[in-house]
Design a protein around this motif. Structure first.
Motif, mmCIF file in Angstrom:
data_model
loop_
_atom_site.group_PDB
_atom_site.id
_atom_site.type_symbol
_atom_site.label_atom_id
_atom_site.label_comp_id
_atom_site.label_asym_id
_atom_site.label_seq_id
_atom_site.Cartn_x
_atom_site.Cartn_y
_atom_site.Cartn_z
ATOM 1 N N GLN A 125 -60.275 -28.834 -45.684
ATOM 2 C CA GLN A 125 -59.091 -29.690 -45.639
ATOM 3 C C GLN A 125 -59.198 -30.810 -46.680
ATOM 4 O O GLN A 125 -58.219 -31.136 -47.350
ATOM 5 C CB GLN A 125 -58.965 -30.331 -44.251
ATOM 6 N N ARG A 129 -55.264 -28.484 -51.779
ATOM 7 C CA ARG A 129 -54.586 -28.713 -53.053
ATOM 8 C C ARG A 129 -53.450 -29.732 -52.931
ATOM 9 O O ARG A 129 -53.328 -30.633 -53.744
ATOM 10 C CB ARG A 129 -54.016 -27.391 -53.566
ATOM 11 N N ASP A 130 -52.637 -29.580 -51.884
ATOM 12 C CA ASP A 130 -51.429 -30.401 -51.791
ATOM 13 C C ASP A 130 -51.647 -31.697 -51.018
ATOM 14 O O ASP A 130 -51.126 -32.737 -51.390
ATOM 15 C CB ASP A 130 -50.319 -29.597 -51.107
ATOM 16 N N ASP A 147 -56.531 -27.771 -58.180
ATOM 17 C CA ASP A 147 -56.525 -26.645 -57.256
ATOM 18 C C ASP A 147 -57.982 -26.179 -57.146
ATOM 19 O O ASP A 147 -58.456 -25.379 -57.932
ATOM 20 C CB ASP A 147 -55.628 -25.522 -57.801
ATOM 21 N N ALA A 150 -59.065 -22.550 -57.385
ATOM 22 C CA ALA A 150 -58.661 -21.729 -58.521
ATOM 23 C C ALA A 150 -59.732 -21.634 -59.598
ATOM 24 O O ALA A 150 -59.863 -20.609 -60.255
ATOM 25 C CB ALA A 150 -57.367 -22.268 -59.119
ATOM 26 N N GLN A 236 -60.685 -19.949 -46.731
ATOM 27 C CA GLN A 236 -59.908 -19.582 -45.551
ATOM 28 C C GLN A 236 -60.208 -18.149 -45.117
ATOM 29 O O GLN A 236 -59.313 -17.381 -44.786
ATOM 30 C CB GLN A 236 -58.392 -19.715 -45.768
ATOM 31 N N GLY A 242 -61.803 -16.043 -53.487
ATOM 32 C CA GLY A 242 -60.870 -16.506 -54.506
ATOM 33 C C GLY A 242 -60.204 -15.357 -55.236
ATOM 34 O O GLY A 242 -60.667 -14.220 -55.194
ATOM 35 N N SER A 243 -59.137 -15.672 -55.948
ATOM 36 C CA SER A 243 -58.331 -14.623 -56.585
ATOM 37 C C SER A 243 -59.126 -13.887 -57.651
ATOM 38 O O SER A 243 -58.916 -12.708 -57.877
ATOM 39 C CB SER A 243 -57.081 -15.244 -57.189
ATOM 40 N N LEU A 244 -60.036 -14.579 -58.338
ATOM 41 C CA LEU A 244 -60.838 -13.927 -59.376
ATOM 42 C C LEU A 244 -62.315 -13.961 -58.985
ATOM 43 O O LEU A 244 -63.181 -14.003 -59.845
ATOM 44 C CB LEU A 244 -60.622 -14.637 -60.720
ATOM 45 N N GLY B 250 -44.455 -20.769 -53.303
ATOM 46 C CA GLY B 250 -45.133 -21.984 -52.857
ATOM 47 C C GLY B 250 -46.622 -21.922 -53.092
ATOM 48 O O GLY B 250 -47.332 -22.888 -52.865
ATOM 49 N N LYS B 251 -47.123 -20.748 -53.541
ATOM 50 C CA LYS B 251 -48.549 -20.560 -53.851
ATOM 51 C C LYS B 251 -49.438 -20.933 -52.680
ATOM 52 O O LYS B 251 -50.512 -21.511 -52.853
ATOM 53 C CB LYS B 251 -48.945 -21.391 -55.075
ATOM 54 N N LEU B 252 -48.988 -20.643 -51.484
ATOM 55 C CA LEU B 252 -49.780 -20.972 -50.301
ATOM 56 C C LEU B 252 -50.492 -19.718 -49.821
ATOM 57 O O LEU B 252 -49.873 -18.681 -49.649
ATOM 58 C CB LEU B 252 -48.868 -21.486 -49.190
ATOM 59 N N GLN B 253 -51.791 -19.846 -49.625
ATOM 60 C CA GLN B 253 -52.549 -18.699 -49.149
ATOM 61 C C GLN B 253 -52.228 -18.465 -47.671
ATOM 62 O O GLN B 253 -52.232 -19.395 -46.871
ATOM 63 C CB GLN B 253 -54.032 -18.986 -49.324
ATOM 64 N N SER B 256 -53.871 -20.150 -44.358
ATOM 65 C CA SER B 256 -54.562 -21.400 -44.683
ATOM 66 C C SER B 256 -53.877 -22.533 -43.925
ATOM 67 O O SER B 256 -52.731 -22.404 -43.504
ATOM 68 C CB SER B 256 -54.509 -21.655 -46.184
ATOM 69 N N PRO B 257 -54.576 -23.675 -43.745
ATOM 70 C CA PRO B 257 -53.958 -24.801 -43.034
ATOM 71 C C PRO B 257 -52.641 -25.240 -43.698
ATOM 72 O O PRO B 257 -51.685 -25.575 -43.006
ATOM 73 C CB PRO B 257 -55.007 -25.900 -43.134
ATOM 74 N N ALA B 258 -52.608 -25.221 -45.035
ATOM 75 C CA ALA B 258 -51.398 -25.659 -45.728
ATOM 76 C C ALA B 258 -50.229 -24.710 -45.433
ATOM 77 O O ALA B 258 -49.084 -25.133 -45.289
ATOM 78 C CB ALA B 258 -51.648 -25.731 -47.229
ATOM 79 N N ASP B 395 -55.614 -4.944 -52.271
ATOM 80 C CA ASP B 395 -56.223 -6.279 -52.259
ATOM 81 C C ASP B 395 -56.428 -6.785 -53.686
ATOM 82 O O ASP B 395 -56.200 -7.958 -53.982
ATOM 83 C CB ASP B 395 -57.586 -6.249 -51.542
ATOM 84 N N ASP B 399 -54.837 -10.113 -55.330
ATOM 85 C CA ASP B 399 -55.640 -11.167 -55.954
ATOM 86 C C ASP B 399 -55.153 -11.469 -57.372
ATOM 87 O O ASP B 399 -55.128 -12.619 -57.799
ATOM 88 C CB ASP B 399 -57.119 -10.756 -56.009
ATOM 89 N N THR B 402 -52.210 -13.644 -57.182
ATOM 90 C CA THR B 402 -52.613 -15.024 -56.880
ATOM 91 C C THR B 402 -53.126 -15.720 -58.136
ATOM 92 O O THR B 402 -52.839 -16.893 -58.367
ATOM 93 C CB THR B 402 -53.717 -15.031 -55.804
ATOM 94 N N ALA B 403 -53.887 -14.964 -58.959
ATOM 95 C CA ALA B 403 -54.410 -15.557 -60.192
ATOM 96 C C ALA B 403 -53.268 -15.982 -61.119
ATOM 97 O O ALA B 403 -53.369 -16.997 -61.814
ATOM 98 C CB ALA B 403 -55.340 -14.577 -60.899
ATOM 99 N N GLN B 406 -51.925 -19.183 -59.746
ATOM 100 C CA GLN B 406 -52.823 -20.306 -60.021
ATOM 101 C C GLN B 406 -52.849 -20.673 -61.496
ATOM 102 O O GLN B 406 -53.523 -21.626 -61.880
ATOM 103 C CB GLN B 406 -54.253 -19.956 -59.574
ATOM 104 N N LYS B 408 -54.278 -18.896 -63.745
ATOM 105 C CA LYS B 408 -55.576 -18.512 -64.289
ATOM 106 C C LYS B 408 -55.451 -17.320 -65.238
ATOM 107 O O LYS B 408 -56.288 -17.125 -66.108
ATOM 108 C CB LYS B 408 -56.538 -18.155 -63.159
ATOM 109 N N LEU B 409 -54.455 -16.477 -65.015
ATOM 110 C CA LEU B 409 -54.254 -15.306 -65.864
ATOM 111 C C LEU B 409 -52.771 -15.193 -66.198
ATOM 112 O O LEU B 409 -51.915 -15.534 -65.383
ATOM 113 C CB LEU B 409 -54.687 -14.024 -65.143
#
Lengths: 296, 428
Positions: A125, A129-130, A147, A150, A236, A242-244, B250-253, B256-258, B395, B399, B402-403, B406, B408-409
């Motif tokens: 927490q 990020r936000d 982030d 990320a 989580q 992570g994505s990568l 919203g890029k929310l996983q 996740s808590p968010a 999967d 991912d 998601t990248a 983010q 990242k790519l």
């Protein structure tokens, strides 16, 4: 005479057997069985036979495994080095006559009592990020928002901070115990020679607690190779880290292959690789330790 | 002294035998008076208590024992152990869709239900649900469908009103007959600057689009990887990337808590929601948001996420009776009862048309007729062949998306990476 000889030579073995029996069942057998499984192609639908070293060959050429290895090493360095340095300083401070000494000495142990899952969730927490506190504070000085999940570096720092928070106090207490075993007259002599507090610490304390230092390094190495819960909960529960795969450790990669992709043969090969590398790290530690000891 | 030694030895031996025989005990499943006991293994909530009582009443010679493991993640490895060991799986086992797809590669571990008169029941199941448990040659059926995760599109009507969009669920559904319509609506929504994003995360949107693109996704029926060449996969990818590019995510996983907090704070306006997610949304958004959430149809032709099956392991001592029980539990009446008990959305068209299902409304979601909306979504979906390695490839693509989210790519790099990962996962 025969009777007492049996007592002398036989009884001790009988007394230690419970440990070895338990070890055989819960330690040795799984080890051997895992090695056997790692030589087979075995997935959810069952055992598909002997494949020799195919799993290991695949492992050596698997970029995801080496990525996980790099992550494990990175997080290990980021957690162990600052952790042991801080622990040493804290131990030095706790060894001085200060008010409420017992409270502080017990206080540094509090993080270790806290459940690792709770730690990981709270830190997760904090690094949100936000609405995370860390980004909030960084925002005050004009940085961010980051982030944390990320990037490789940012996620390593976040995970390492959890490990550091949890284990610094534990190591500090081990150092403290070692420091208190140092004869006081050494310090008195140094004082007479005009050595200050820092000089005493460097020239007396550190060299004389070397066995404790080596012990903590070995324990941190083993712990570092098994790093699992913190990065898993930081993401989580994302087993791919992570994505990568920014923060996937080798333990997570083993779990992913075994229990998410149900590739038991390959998972076992990874487990054995982790075991071998841990042994290797242990041997390296022992060799360095022997040289250091010889140097005293 | 000698006795001491002997005692120590005996104690050690006892300890050892305790340890070594710790896992024993067998079940024969047949008692002296001729009644048999059938063991049903399930995970989560299947809602079978009333049905089991009913079955035992009409079949006096059969006793049914239910064994349940709460979490699917705990259940799956156990199931694998039972199947490998050749014992312990009981007589009827629940198989979640992802596991079923993997187990289809080795159908010998299960009784062929076609041998027990299941062929006549084909009309009791949605076509795609039936096909999922049928071997590609059509000769062996290893499972009968229970529930499905039929989907709707949940949306915040207050955010829609703020953005100047319609709020009535029929009109909202009319905004997006296709995913292009959904994208256009999203752009309109984003232009209104409500402070919320249009959807939570790209992964689920992609999955929904993908399942509507023809009868195969990453693998063909010979289990050859075709992800890179299947135009459907590319189309779903491109459409999702366009949505990320338009800033709709919203890029929310998920989980996740968010993401959880997002339901309460209204940080996203829409989310593709399977039937079971409505309870989750209600819990997370809380009573203060009652009436702000609503459910409309999902863009395109139907959508479903997950679901389960009942199968009879080959190791069952009473395959005939077990198959009868599985047929009873998955019958339209059985599925309707499970829906009433635990809201498990039925995979049987007859059950979907049952007044108990079609009449179901959700109070929290502004009295939305969820039974009708989800039923329509489930019935218009076409069968899709997935293949045993579907999940791991999926999967990897998730991912990669998601990248992109983010930053990242880039989309092209991400596509190349996803395809390389898929290649490795499938070629192992």
């Amino acid at each position: 005479m025969n009777r007492s000889r049996l007592d002398l030579h036989g009884a001790p073995y009988f007394f230690v057997t419970p440990f070895f029996l338990l070890f055989a069942v819960f330690g040795f057998f799984p080890l051997v069985y895992t090695a056997w499984v790692s030589l087979r192609s075995w997935d959810l639908t069952g055992d598909a036979g002997f494949v020799g070293t195919a799993n290991y060959q695949r492992l050596l050429a698997d970029p995801d495994f080496w990525n996980a290895m790099l992550n494990t090493l990175g997080m290990f360095l980021l957690s162990t080095v600052p952790q042991l340095c801080f622990a040493l300083v804290i131990a030095g401070l706790l060894n001085r006559p200060i008010r409420a000494l017992m409270l502080f000495r017990l206080g540094v142990l509090a993080p270790i009592v806290t459940s690792v899952a709770a730690v990981a969730i709270v830190f997760g927490q904090l690094y949100g990020r936000d609405a995370g506190l860390v980004n909030g504070v960084l925002g005050l000085v004009g940085i961010g928002p980051i982030d944390w999940q990320a990037g490789k570096g940012s996620s390593w720092i976040a995970v390492a901070s959890m490990v550091n928070w949890r284990w610094t106090g534990y190591n500090a207490l081990i150092y403290l115990a070692a420091i208190q075993a140092i004869p006081r007259d050494l310090y008195e002599a140094a004082q007479l020679d005009g050595a200050g507090a820092v000089r005493q610490f460097r020239s007396i304390t550190v060299p004389l607690i070397r066995p404790a230092l080596i012990f903590t390094v070995v324990m941190s190495t083993i712990g570092g190779m098994q790093l699992f819960t913190e990065p898993l909960l930081f993401g989580q529960g994302d087993i791919s880290g992570g994505s990568l795969r920014q923060f996937q450790t080798v333990a997570m990669y083993m779990f992913e292959q075994s229990f998410q992709n149900f590739d038991y043969g390959y998972g076992s090969a990874i487990a054995w690789m982790i075991f071998l590398l841990t042994v290797l790290a242990g041997v390296a530690n022992a060799l360095i330790a022997r040289r250091l000891k010889g140097g005293i | 002294m000698r006795t001491t030694t002997r005692k120590a030895l005996a104690a050690t031996a006892v300890a050892a035998s305790l340890v070594l025989t710790g896992c024993g005990g067998g079940e024969t499943g047949e008692s002296a008076d001729g009644t048999i006991t059938l063991t049903v293994k399930t995970f989560g909530q299947f809602g079978y208590d009333d049905l089991v009582a009913q079955y035992e009443a009409s079949h006096p010679s059969v006793k049914v024992k239910q064994e349940n493991i709460a979490k699917l993640a705990d259940y799956t490895p156990k199931l694998q152990q039972w199947l490998t060991a050749g014992s312990g799986a009981g007589d009827v086992v629940a198989l979640e869709e992802g596991i079923l797809i993997k187990l289809m590669a080795k159908p010998d571990q299960f009784v062929n239900l076609l041998d027990h008169g299941a062929a006549a029941l084909k009309g009791n199941f949605l076509d795609w649900k039936w096909q999922q448990a049928l071997t590609p040659d059509g000769n062996k059926l290893i499972g009968l469908g229970t529930d499905i995760g039929a989907q709707g599109m949940c949306y915040r009507s207050d955010l829609f009103a703020k953005a100047g969009l319609p709020t009535d669920r029929a009109k909202v559904g009319a905004l997006w007959p296709t995913w292009d319509g959904y994208l256009a609506t999203g752009k309109q929504f984003a232009a209104a600057n409500t402070g919320a994003s249009f959807f939570d995360t790209a992964g689920t949107v992609y999955q929904n689009i993908l399942m509507q693109q023809g009868d195969q996704t990453y693998f063909d029926r010979e289990n050859t990887l075709i992800a890179a060449t299947n135009p459907g996969v590319r189309k779903a990818w491109d459409q999702t990337v366009a949505m990320i590019g338009a800033g709709l995510s919203g890029k929310l996983q998920m989980w996740s808590p968010a993401w959880n907090a997002g339901f309460k704070q209204g940080s996203f306006a829409t989310i593709p929601c399977p039937a079971w997610m409505l309870g989750q949304i209600k819990d997370q958004a809380g009573p203060e948001n009652a009436g702000k959430w609503d459910v409309a149809r999902v863009p395109g032709q139907g959508a479903v996420r997950g679901g389960s099956f009942l199968a009879v392991p080959a190791q069952s001592k009473h395959p005939k009776e077990a198959a009868e029980l599985a047929k009873f539990l998955t019958s339209p009446q059985g599925q309707t009862a499970a829906f009433k008990a635990k809201n498990n959305f039925p995979s049987s068209p007859q059950a979907i048309d049952d007044p108990a299902v079609t009449g179901a409304v959700n109070e929290y979601f502004s009295d939305a007729p969820v039974g009708k909306i989800f039923g329509q979504s489930a019935k218009s979906l076409k069968p899709v062949y997935l293949g045993p390695d579907n999940q791991v490839v999926g999967d990897g693509i998730g991912d990669a998306l998601t990248a992109i989210e983010q930053g990242k790519l880039g989309p092209d790099q991400a596509w190349t990476k996803a395809m390389n990962d898929a290649e490795r996962a499938a070629g192992k």
